[in-house]
Write a protein that holds these residues in place. Structure first.
Motif, short mmCIF file in Angstrom:
data_model
loop_
_atom_site.label_atom_id
_atom_site.label_comp_id
_atom_site.label_asym_id
_atom_site.label_seq_id
_atom_site.Cartn_x
_atom_site.Cartn_y
_atom_site.Cartn_z
N LEU A 82 0.82 -1.22 0.00
CA LEU A 82 0.00 0.00 0.00
C LEU A 82 0.85 1.27 0.00
O LEU A 82 0.31 2.38 0.01
N SER A 83 2.16 1.12 -0.03
CA SER A 83 3.06 2.28 -0.04
C SER A 83 2.83 3.14 -1.28
O SER A 83 2.65 2.61 -2.38
N THR A 84 2.87 4.46 -1.11
CA THR A 84 2.60 5.37 -2.23
C THR A 84 3.62 6.51 -2.35
O THR A 84 3.49 7.37 -3.21
N ALA A 85 4.64 6.52 -1.48
CA ALA A 85 5.60 7.64 -1.50
C ALA A 85 6.33 7.72 -2.84
O ALA A 85 6.71 8.79 -3.28
N HIS A 86 6.53 6.56 -3.51
CA HIS A 86 7.22 6.56 -4.81
C HIS A 86 6.38 7.25 -5.88
O HIS A 86 6.91 7.63 -6.93
N LEU A 87 5.10 7.44 -5.61
CA LEU A 87 4.20 8.17 -6.51
C LEU A 87 4.03 9.62 -6.08
O LEU A 87 3.24 10.36 -6.67
N ASP A 88 4.78 10.02 -5.04
CA ASP A 88 4.67 11.36 -4.46
C ASP A 88 3.27 11.60 -3.89
O ASP A 88 2.77 12.72 -3.87
N LYS A 89 2.66 10.52 -3.39
CA LYS A 89 1.30 10.58 -2.87
C LYS A 89 1.31 10.35 -1.36
O LYS A 89 1.85 9.37 -0.87
N GLU A 90 0.70 11.27 -0.64
CA GLU A 90 0.72 11.23 0.82
C GLU A 90 -0.36 10.33 1.38
O GLU A 90 -1.48 10.27 0.87
N ASP A 91 0.00 9.61 2.46
CA ASP A 91 -0.98 8.90 3.27
C ASP A 91 -1.31 9.76 4.49
O ASP A 91 -2.41 10.28 4.61
N ARG A 92 -0.33 9.98 5.37
CA ARG A 92 -0.53 10.84 6.53
C ARG A 92 0.50 11.97 6.61
O ARG A 92 0.21 13.06 7.07
N ASP A 93 1.73 11.66 6.20
CA ASP A 93 2.82 12.66 6.26
C ASP A 93 3.84 12.26 5.19
O ASP A 93 4.63 11.36 5.39
#
Length: 264
Positions: A82-93
């Protein structure tokens, strides 16, 4: 000698056997040095690892409010896919998530009670294996971010388990397996996006735990229900203390509990 502080998972150092340290704010305990001695553990209060307040711990050392707010408890922690940081997309921070997710990750096989597949940051090898009580482990792939590790783990879970039977692990009901052979069997099931990161040249890592006697029948200590316990320490494996009367205490599962520990 009396120690007091909030429980966090024990720190470890690789060795024969592994060394275990419980770190408090102003002191620490090396549990290897107190094997065969009597420990009294008393629950004093809660202390959330995020806000520091005396609020009932909900999960992972956090009170309920913090568990649903802190980035350290996002869904991607337990489900790397579910990680999305590689898409530059934030979950909480996003800043925190980039720092944690956009670094080398390892997909591995570990054998504690049975063979399982898992994910950890490269910086957490072999700590992750120690925490799971694995007596042998091997890396399968090393990928540049948590997402790739997550989708690889999901793909391999169709062919090998992803859970540890903690009771069998603590009773040392184990079987040595050829993890290099297992790695080769699973190679064909690695997703195309991660296949170039397959590791071919490493050997198994073997781990030795400081246990004088394993429990015959496991009894789990819950400080919420039994706020005071005393017993003779016979071993440490995974994140568990093992006592002479077959009681086991999961330090990591009790994070956020503020306790007193008296050693005699």
């Amino acid at each position: 000698m009396l120690y007091e502080g909030v429980l966090r998972k024990m720190r470890t150092e690789m060795g024969n056997p592994i060394q275990y340290f419980l770190i408090f704010e102003n002191d620490f305990i090396n549990f290897n040095q107190v094997l065969n001695r009597s420990l009294k553990i008393e629950f004093i209060k809660f202390q959330c690892l995020n806000c520091g307040r005396d609020r009932k711990i909900y999960r992972q050392g956090f009170c309920k409010t913090c568990f649903y707010e802190t980035p350290a408890a996002g869904d991607w922690i337990m489900k790397p896919e579910l990680s999305t940081a590689h898409l530059d997309k934030e979950d909480r921070d996003l800043e925190y998530e980039k720092r944690m997710q956009l670094q080398p990750h390892i997909v591995y096989l570990a054998n504690s009670s049975n063979i399982k597949v898992g994910v950890t940051r490269k910086a957490q090898v072999p700590t992750r294996w120690i925490d799971q009580g694995a007596h042998e482990a091997i890396e399968i792939v090393e990928v540049p971010n948590r997402y790739l590790a997550g989708i690889t783990e999901v793909a391999l879970k169709d062919h090998v388990g992803d859970k540890t039977n903690w009771r069998k692990m603590l009773q040392n009901d184990i079987e040595d397996l050829n993890l290099m052979e297992w790695r080769e069997k699973l190679k064909a099931h690695i997703p195309e996006e991660a296949s170039e990161y397959f590791i071919t040249s490493n050997a198994e890592t073997n781990l030795e735990f400081p246990v004088l006697r394993y429990p015959e029948k496991v009894k789990s200590l819950n400080l919420d229900k039994i706020p005071s316990f005393e017993g003779v320490l016979k071993g440490i494996k995974g994140q568990y203390l093992i006592f002479e009367d077959n009681t086991v205490f999961n330090i990591r599962g009790s994070e956020g509990f503020y306790v007193g520990i008296d050693i005699n």
